[in-house]
Design a protein around this motif. Sequence first.
Motif, mmCIF file in Angstrom:
data_model
loop_
_atom_site.group_PDB
_atom_site.id
_atom_site.type_symbol
_atom_site.label_atom_id
_atom_site.label_comp_id
_atom_site.label_asym_id
_atom_site.label_seq_id
_atom_site.Cartn_x
_atom_site.Cartn_y
_atom_site.Cartn_z
ATOM 1 N N GLN A 268 -33.345 7.038 -56.895
ATOM 2 C CA GLN A 268 -34.528 7.599 -56.247
ATOM 3 C C GLN A 268 -35.631 6.540 -56.191
ATOM 4 N N HIS A 269 -36.226 6.380 -54.997
ATOM 5 C CA HIS A 269 -37.300 5.400 -54.815
ATOM 6 C C HIS A 269 -38.610 5.990 -55.318
ATOM 7 N N THR A 270 -39.263 5.264 -56.214
ATOM 8 C CA THR A 270 -40.546 5.699 -56.761
ATOM 9 C C THR A 270 -41.605 4.648 -56.477
ATOM 10 N N ALA A 271 -42.824 4.911 -56.920
ATOM 11 C CA ALA A 271 -43.914 3.958 -56.692
ATOM 12 C C ALA A 271 -43.665 2.637 -57.406
ATOM 13 N N GLY A 272 -42.959 2.677 -58.520
ATOM 14 C CA GLY A 272 -42.737 1.458 -59.287
ATOM 15 C C GLY A 272 -41.381 0.822 -59.101
ATOM 16 N N GLY A 273 -40.498 1.460 -58.344
ATOM 17 C CA GLY A 273 -39.162 0.906 -58.156
ATOM 18 C C GLY A 273 -38.132 1.981 -57.873
ATOM 19 N N TRP A 274 -37.071 2.015 -58.677
ATOM 20 C CA TRP A 274 -35.967 2.951 -58.460
ATOM 21 C C TRP A 274 -35.556 3.563 -59.795
ATOM 22 N N THR A 275 -35.142 4.839 -59.764
ATOM 23 C CA THR A 275 -34.811 5.527 -61.011
ATOM 24 C C THR A 275 -33.686 6.529 -60.790
ATOM 25 N N LEU A 276 -32.938 6.816 -61.851
ATOM 26 C CA LEU A 276 -31.906 7.851 -61.797
ATOM 27 C C LEU A 276 -31.647 8.376 -63.207
ATOM 28 N N PRO A 277 -32.032 9.635 -63.489
ATOM 29 C CA PRO A 277 -31.708 10.243 -64.781
ATOM 30 C C PRO A 277 -30.269 10.756 -64.775
ATOM 31 N N VAL A 278 -29.554 10.575 -65.885
ATOM 32 C CA VAL A 278 -28.156 10.987 -65.977
ATOM 33 C C VAL A 278 -27.883 11.568 -67.354
ATOM 34 N N TYR A 279 -26.719 12.174 -67.482
ATOM 35 C CA TYR A 279 -26.227 12.575 -68.804
ATOM 36 C C TYR A 279 -25.109 11.633 -69.210
ATOM 37 N N LEU A 280 -25.192 11.079 -70.414
ATOM 38 C CA LEU A 280 -24.156 10.233 -70.982
ATOM 39 C C LEU A 280 -23.784 10.756 -72.359
ATOM 40 N N ALA A 281 -22.485 10.995 -72.573
ATOM 41 C CA ALA A 281 -22.013 11.384 -73.894
ATOM 42 C C ALA A 281 -21.986 10.153 -74.801
ATOM 43 N N GLN A 282 -21.670 10.356 -76.072
ATOM 44 C CA GLN A 282 -21.592 9.231 -76.995
ATOM 45 C C GLN A 282 -20.574 8.211 -76.513
ATOM 46 N N GLY A 283 -20.931 6.940 -76.639
ATOM 47 C CA GLY A 283 -20.008 5.891 -76.223
ATOM 48 C C GLY A 283 -20.735 4.678 -75.705
ATOM 49 N N THR A 284 -19.976 3.685 -75.250
ATOM 50 C CA THR A 284 -20.510 2.448 -74.692
ATOM 51 C C THR A 284 -20.171 2.381 -73.212
ATOM 52 N N TYR A 285 -21.162 2.066 -72.395
ATOM 53 C CA TYR A 285 -20.980 2.054 -70.947
ATOM 54 C C TYR A 285 -21.515 0.749 -70.361
ATOM 55 N N THR A 286 -20.804 0.194 -69.396
ATOM 56 C CA THR A 286 -21.273 -0.973 -68.661
ATOM 57 C C THR A 286 -21.659 -0.557 -67.247
ATOM 58 N N TYR A 287 -22.626 -1.265 -66.652
ATOM 59 C CA TYR A 287 -23.115 -0.856 -65.335
ATOM 60 C C TYR A 287 -23.751 -2.026 -64.606
ATOM 61 N N ARG A 288 -23.984 -1.828 -63.282
ATOM 62 C CA ARG A 288 -24.712 -2.769 -62.439
ATOM 63 C C ARG A 288 -25.460 -1.986 -61.359
ATOM 64 N N PHE A 289 -26.453 -2.620 -60.781
ATOM 65 C CA PHE A 289 -27.161 -2.053 -59.639
ATOM 66 C C PHE A 289 -26.615 -2.679 -58.355
ATOM 67 N N ILE A 290 -26.743 -1.932 -57.242
ATOM 68 C CA ILE A 290 -26.312 -2.416 -55.924
ATOM 69 C C ILE A 290 -27.468 -2.187 -54.952
ATOM 70 N N ALA A 291 -28.169 -3.257 -54.618
ATOM 71 C CA ALA A 291 -29.314 -3.163 -53.712
ATOM 72 C C ALA A 291 -28.912 -3.675 -52.335
ATOM 73 N N ASP A 292 -28.817 -2.763 -51.375
ATOM 74 C CA ASP A 292 -28.387 -3.113 -50.006
ATOM 75 C C ASP A 292 -27.119 -3.959 -50.026
ATOM 76 N N GLY A 293 -26.159 -3.557 -50.843
ATOM 77 C CA GLY A 293 -24.870 -4.223 -50.895
ATOM 78 C C GLY A 293 -24.764 -5.353 -51.897
ATOM 79 N N ASN A 294 -25.868 -5.752 -52.523
ATOM 80 C CA ASN A 294 -25.876 -6.867 -53.467
ATOM 81 C C ASN A 294 -25.756 -6.349 -54.904
#
Length: 482
Positions: A268-294
Amino acid sequence: MEMRRRTIWTLWLKTCLAVLLLCYAQQSNAQEAVRSYSIKNGRMYITLGKNITTNALDSFVIKYELADLDLKTFIKTNSPDSLRKLGWKIDISNKEIMVISKPLFSADNINNPADKIIIAQKAGTDMQSVLNSVRFGANRLLNGKNFAVNGEEVRFFMRGQLNAGRVRLAGSFTDWQNAALPMTKTDSGWIVTVKLPAGKHLYKFILDDNNWRIDKDNALVENDGMGNDNSVYFKTNYTFNLKGYDNTKRVYLAGSFNNWSERDLLMQHTAGGWTLPVYLAQGTYTYRFIADGNWFADPANTDKLPNEFNDFNSVVRMGAPYIFKLQGYANAKKVVLLGSFNNWKDNELFMNKTATGWELPYALGPGNYEYRLKIDGKTIADSVTKDNIALVIDPNFTFRLKGYANAKVVCLAGDNINNWNPASYRMHHQGDEWVIQVHVDKGKYRYKFVVDGKWIRDSANKLWEQNDENTGNSVLWINEPQ
């Protein structure tokens, strides 16, 4: 835990009735795709029209608990390998229709016909344990809707319906209608505040006692397998944030929690950038952002792990870490941890050298895991089993096998336990039993014991189903929280 079982003449009748209703529906609408599940002469039959819609197939799979069959892939590719591995026979497969079948139970040593069809009793009211076993979730709200959240408190809002005499909120958190919560009328709809833990929750609105409605401002809807659609709400516990990128059209989030799906999680685009609230169970997670395909790692997160592209993925750790330890090997230059929890990647988890050996903190939720260590390029296994090293976090169920006093090695193998590994989960001899503790969630488990290399069913469990080797697998249904 005592496994509850019951002979299902009633279920037989319900199944036959369901099949008759399906057949009637098919005759009354020639355009509707064929779909039926039936039992005949000791075999289960699934019939599906190849023109079935995705939604109709999803509902059918949920209703008859067929998720493990991956029917979507078979309809798309016509490849029968996965079905045959699970013991299913392809009776018909052409452009219009597919028919597959499988023995329900062997008739060996069963004299009473009623005993040929046995299933575990399934609890209908205890849904919360299933919902909380979900590892990840993100809400998909419409029309500017938002859930006001203050700590544990969540405000539910139903837009409009001002002519209703009363509205109540029912859900998995209220035992549905039994403890439905009265909502308060406002100038634009109805509201009620509920205390909820983080995780997945199902709900519906009840207008004037008997008019059940899903939330039209919530795109997440799930069928319960009994013909009822319910709205889905995730009480989130973590928020991904990306500052800046104001000129970017779209930013997506992808990670190990959603199988790195590129266009699934729009931020979601906000005044300060981008945000997304999620639910994550216990554990370790890896992630990346994708901005216009990058694709890129989180610039604000210094916790990173290497990936297969000679780059890094950002990391989120939920819950307390488990400390993996290796004693000795003072002369080793590199020790890598790889296991079922990171898809056996050997380029990601590098252990840290200590005064007494090597160690690595890594957050894991309750579950059954396997792993190995790679020391200077050489993979080592368990010193006893000579196989993967077994790890059980929060064991809550004990498998038992009586007898076999002269056996040297007895192991447990199962689909949702250790992916049928015949050697990693070694049982211990106690008195006149072989025992092992594992972690189970609510659901179905197929398993067998391996006694000195010989696969056997659990003789103490009458519930079993046929497999592709025609030797049968024992079946355990977990109905209650452990």
